[in-house]
Design a protein around this motif. Structure first.
Motif, PDB file in Angstrom:
ATOM      1  N   TYR A  80       0.830  -1.206   0.000  1.00  0.00           N
ATOM      2  CA  TYR A  80       0.000   0.000   0.000  1.00  0.00           C
ATOM      3  C   TYR A  80       0.865   1.257   0.000  1.00  0.00           C
ATOM      4  N   GLU A  81       1.976   1.223   0.700  1.00  0.00           N
ATOM      5  CA  GLU A  81       2.917   2.350   0.702  1.00  0.00           C
ATOM      6  C   GLU A  81       3.418   2.598  -0.723  1.00  0.00           C
ATOM      7  N   LYS A  82       3.771   1.527  -1.418  1.00  0.00           N
ATOM      8  CA  LYS A  82       4.271   1.636  -2.792  1.00  0.00           C
ATOM      9  C   LYS A  82       3.193   2.188  -3.728  1.00  0.00           C
ATOM     10  N   VAL A  83       1.961   1.716  -3.570  1.00  0.00           N
ATOM     11  CA  VAL A  83       0.859   2.195  -4.414  1.00  0.00           C
ATOM     12  C   VAL A  83       0.671   3.692  -4.226  1.00  0.00           C
ATOM     13  N   LEU A  84       0.637   4.137  -2.979  1.00  0.00           N
ATOM     14  CA  LEU A  84       0.447   5.568  -2.710  1.00  0.00           C
ATOM     15  C   LEU A  84       1.605   6.396  -3.263  1.00  0.00           C
ATOM     16  N   LYS A  85       2.813   5.849  -3.201  1.00  0.00           N
ATOM     17  CA  LYS A  85       3.988   6.557  -3.713  1.00  0.00           C
ATOM     18  C   LYS A  85       3.953   6.638  -5.237  1.00  0.00           C
ATOM     19  N   GLU A  86       3.656   5.510  -5.885  1.00  0.00           N
ATOM     20  CA  GLU A  86       3.721   5.458  -7.341  1.00  0.00           C
ATOM     21  C   GLU A  86       2.566   6.158  -8.034  1.00  0.00           C
ATOM     22  N   ASN A  87       1.364   6.106  -7.436  1.00  0.00           N
ATOM     23  CA  ASN A  87       0.239   6.737  -8.137  1.00  0.00           C
ATOM     24  C   ASN A  87       0.185   8.237  -7.910  1.00  0.00           C
ATOM     25  N   GLY A  88       0.847   8.736  -6.878  1.00  0.00           N
ATOM     26  CA  GLY A  88       0.906  10.179  -6.648  1.00  0.00           C
ATOM     27  C   GLY A  88      -0.414  10.821  -6.283  1.00  0.00           C
ATOM     28  N   HIS A  89      -1.411  10.013  -5.958  1.00  0.00           N
ATOM     29  CA  HIS A  89      -2.722  10.533  -5.574  1.00  0.00           C
ATOM     30  C   HIS A  89      -2.916  10.353  -4.073  1.00  0.00           C
ATOM     31  N   PRO A  90      -3.858  11.102  -3.510  1.00  0.00           N
ATOM     32  CA  PRO A  90      -4.081  10.970  -2.065  1.00  0.00           C
ATOM     33  C   PRO A  90      -4.744   9.659  -1.649  1.00  0.00           C
ATOM     34  N   PHE A  91      -5.375   8.974  -2.585  1.00  0.00           N
ATOM     35  CA  PHE A  91      -6.083   7.739  -2.261  1.00  0.00           C
ATOM     36  C   PHE A  91      -5.610   6.616  -3.172  1.00  0.00           C
TER      37      PHE A  91
ATOM     38  N   SER B 133       0.662  -0.122  18.615  1.00  0.00           N
ATOM     39  CA  SER B 133       0.528   1.322  18.373  1.00  0.00           C
ATOM     40  C   SER B 133       1.592   1.895  17.430  1.00  0.00           C
ATOM     41  N   THR B 134       2.740   1.280  17.303  1.00  0.00           N
ATOM     42  CA  THR B 134       3.807   1.817  16.451  1.00  0.00           C
ATOM     43  C   THR B 134       3.903   1.118  15.096  1.00  0.00           C
ATOM     44  N   ILE B 135       2.912   0.350  14.736  1.00  0.00           N
ATOM     45  CA  ILE B 135       2.987  -0.480  13.536  1.00  0.00           C
ATOM     46  C   ILE B 135       3.173   0.322  12.244  1.00  0.00           C
ATOM     47  N   LEU B 136       2.728   1.584  12.220  1.00  0.00           N
ATOM     48  CA  LEU B 136       2.854   2.406  11.009  1.00  0.00           C
ATOM     49  C   LEU B 136       4.122   3.255  10.994  1.00  0.00           C
ATOM     50  N   SER B 137       4.983   3.097  11.980  1.00  0.00           N
ATOM     51  CA  SER B 137       6.154   3.978  12.105  1.00  0.00           C
ATOM     52  C   SER B 137       7.076   3.949  10.883  1.00  0.00           C
ATOM     53  N   GLN B 138       7.128   2.852  10.161  1.00  0.00           N
ATOM     54  CA  GLN B 138       7.993   2.731   8.981  1.00  0.00           C
ATOM     55  C   GLN B 138       7.295   3.142   7.685  1.00  0.00           C
ATOM     56  N   PHE B 139       6.055   3.607   7.784  1.00  0.00           N
ATOM     57  CA  PHE B 139       5.253   3.859   6.590  1.00  0.00           C
ATOM     58  C   PHE B 139       4.678   5.278   6.579  1.00  0.00           C
ATOM     59  N   PRO B 140       5.490   6.275   6.196  1.00  0.00           N
ATOM     60  CA  PRO B 140       5.029   7.668   6.242  1.00  0.00           C
ATOM     61  C   PRO B 140       3.839   7.961   5.326  1.00  0.00           C
ATOM     62  N   LEU B 141       3.773   7.314   4.170  1.00  0.00           N
ATOM     63  CA  LEU B 141       2.642   7.573   3.273  1.00  0.00           C
ATOM     64  C   LEU B 141       1.347   6.979   3.826  1.00  0.00           C
ATOM     65  N   LEU B 142       1.428   5.838   4.496  1.00  0.00           N
ATOM     66  CA  LEU B 142       0.242   5.281   5.144  1.00  0.00           C
ATOM     67  C   LEU B 142      -0.183   6.138   6.335  1.00  0.00           C
ATOM     68  N   GLN B 143       0.779   6.721   7.024  1.00  0.00           N
ATOM     69  CA  GLN B 143       0.440   7.635   8.120  1.00  0.00           C
ATOM     70  C   GLN B 143      -0.299   8.858   7.572  1.00  0.00           C
ATOM     71  N   ALA B 144       0.187   9.406   6.465  1.00  0.00           N
ATOM     72  CA  ALA B 144      -0.471  10.557   5.838  1.00  0.00           C
ATOM     73  C   ALA B 144      -1.848  10.162   5.310  1.00  0.00           C
ATOM     74  N   PHE B 145      -1.946   8.969   4.724  1.00  0.00           N
ATOM     75  CA  PHE B 145      -3.228   8.456   4.245  1.00  0.00           C
ATOM     76  C   PHE B 145      -4.217   8.353   5.405  1.00  0.00           C
ATOM     77  N   LYS B 146      -3.755   7.795   6.517  1.00  0.00           N
ATOM     78  CA  LYS B 146      -4.604   7.656   7.699  1.00  0.00           C
ATOM     79  C   LYS B 146      -5.097   9.033   8.163  1.00  0.00           C
ATOM     80  N   ALA B 147      -4.215   9.990   8.204  1.00  0.00           N
ATOM     81  CA  ALA B 147      -4.601  11.342   8.626  1.00  0.00           C
ATOM     82  C   ALA B 147      -5.659  11.928   7.683  1.00  0.00           C
ATOM     83  N   ARG B 148      -5.466  11.738   6.352  1.00  0.00           N
ATOM     84  CA  ARG B 148      -6.460  12.243   5.384  1.00  0.00           C
ATOM     85  C   ARG B 148      -7.808  11.569   5.571  1.00  0.00           C
ATOM     86  N   MET B 149      -7.793  10.251   5.688  1.00  0.00           N
ATOM     87  CA  MET B 149      -9.053   9.523   5.833  1.00  0.00           C
ATOM     88  C   MET B 149      -9.745   9.866   7.155  1.00  0.00           C
ATOM     89  N   CYS B 150      -8.978  10.009   8.213  1.00  0.00           N
ATOM     90  CA  CYS B 150      -9.564  10.337   9.521  1.00  0.00           C
ATOM     91  C   CYS B 150     -10.061  11.774   9.564  1.00  0.00           C
TER      92      CYS B 150
END
Length: 183
Positions: free
Chosen positions: A96-107, A132-149
C-alpha cells in the motif's frame, strides 16, 4: 474476461452497481457517505474490478487475522500477534505504501476515496489497536490515515461514543464463550 465470472463491460457495470449499493447499505448505519464512484459510465477507470477488488482482498486477509486474534488461546496470543505484525509490516503495508507513492494521488485509486480506502483505513486502525507503532515505517500510510480520519463523517464515526466498537477484551471473550458454550 474482465473479472472472475464477468465477461462483458455491461455485466461488470451491473456487478459494480450491486457492490456499490450493498456497500452503501453496510455503511448507512455509520453515517459515512462514500464519494460518488462515477457509476454513470460503464468505462469508469475508478471502478475497475482489478483495482478495488485487489486492494479490498488484501486488507480483508489482514483484517481476518486481526479479527480472530482475541480468540487465540492464551499461550498462542503472543505468537499470533507477532505473525500479524510481521505480515502487516513485511507483506501488506509495503504494498500500500508503494501504491500511494507510485500513483501520486491521495487515495489508492485516485483523487476520490473508494470503499478500498475505507477498508484500508479500518485495517490500519485495527492494526494500531494491536501495536501502536505499527505504522512507524510507513510515512505515506500515516499521511493516508490522517487524510481519511479527517473526512468529516469518518472523523465523527471515530469519536468516542460512536457506533464503532472497541477491540474485544478479556471480559468480552469470556462472556461470548459463556453465551455460546465455548471452552
Amino acid at each position: 474476461m474482465l473479472c472472475k465470472g464477468i465477461k462483458t463491460l455491461e455485466e461488470s457495470y451491473r456487478t459494480l452497481r450491486i457492490i456499490y449499493y450493498n456497500f452503501n447499505m453496510q455503511l448507512s448505519h455509520t453515517g459515512i457517505e462514500p464519494a460518488t464512484l462515477a457509476l454513470s459510465a460503464p468505462h469508469s477507470t475508478q471502478l475497475s474490478c482489478p483495482g478495488i477488488d485487489m486492494y479490498v482482498e488484501g486488507t480483508t486477509d489482514l483484517m481476518g487475522m486481526i479479527r480472530v486474534h482475541h480468540k487465540s488461546p492464551p499461550g498462542e496470543k503472543e505468537k499470533n500477534l507477532s505473525l500479524i505484525i510481521e505480515r502487516a509490516t513485511k507483506r501488506y503495508f509495503p504494498v500500500y505504501e508503494k501504491v500511494l507513492k507510485e500513483n501520486g494521488h491521495p487515495f489508492l485509486l485516485g483523487n476520490q476515496w473508494t470503499w478500498a480506502d475505507v477498508q484500508l483505513i479500518e485495517t490500519l486502525l485495527m492494526a494500531e489497536e494491536k501495536e501502536s507503532t505499527i505504522l512507524s515505517q510507513f510515512p505515506l500510510l500515516q499521511a493516508f490515515k490522517a487524510r481519511m480520519c479527517d473526512v468529516p463523517t469518518i472523523k465523527k464515526f471515530l469519536q468516542p461514543g460512536s457506533p464503532r466498537k472497541p477491540p474485544p477484551d478479556e471480559k468480552f471473550v469470556t462472556t461470548a464463550n459463556r453465551v455460546f458454550n465455548r471452552k
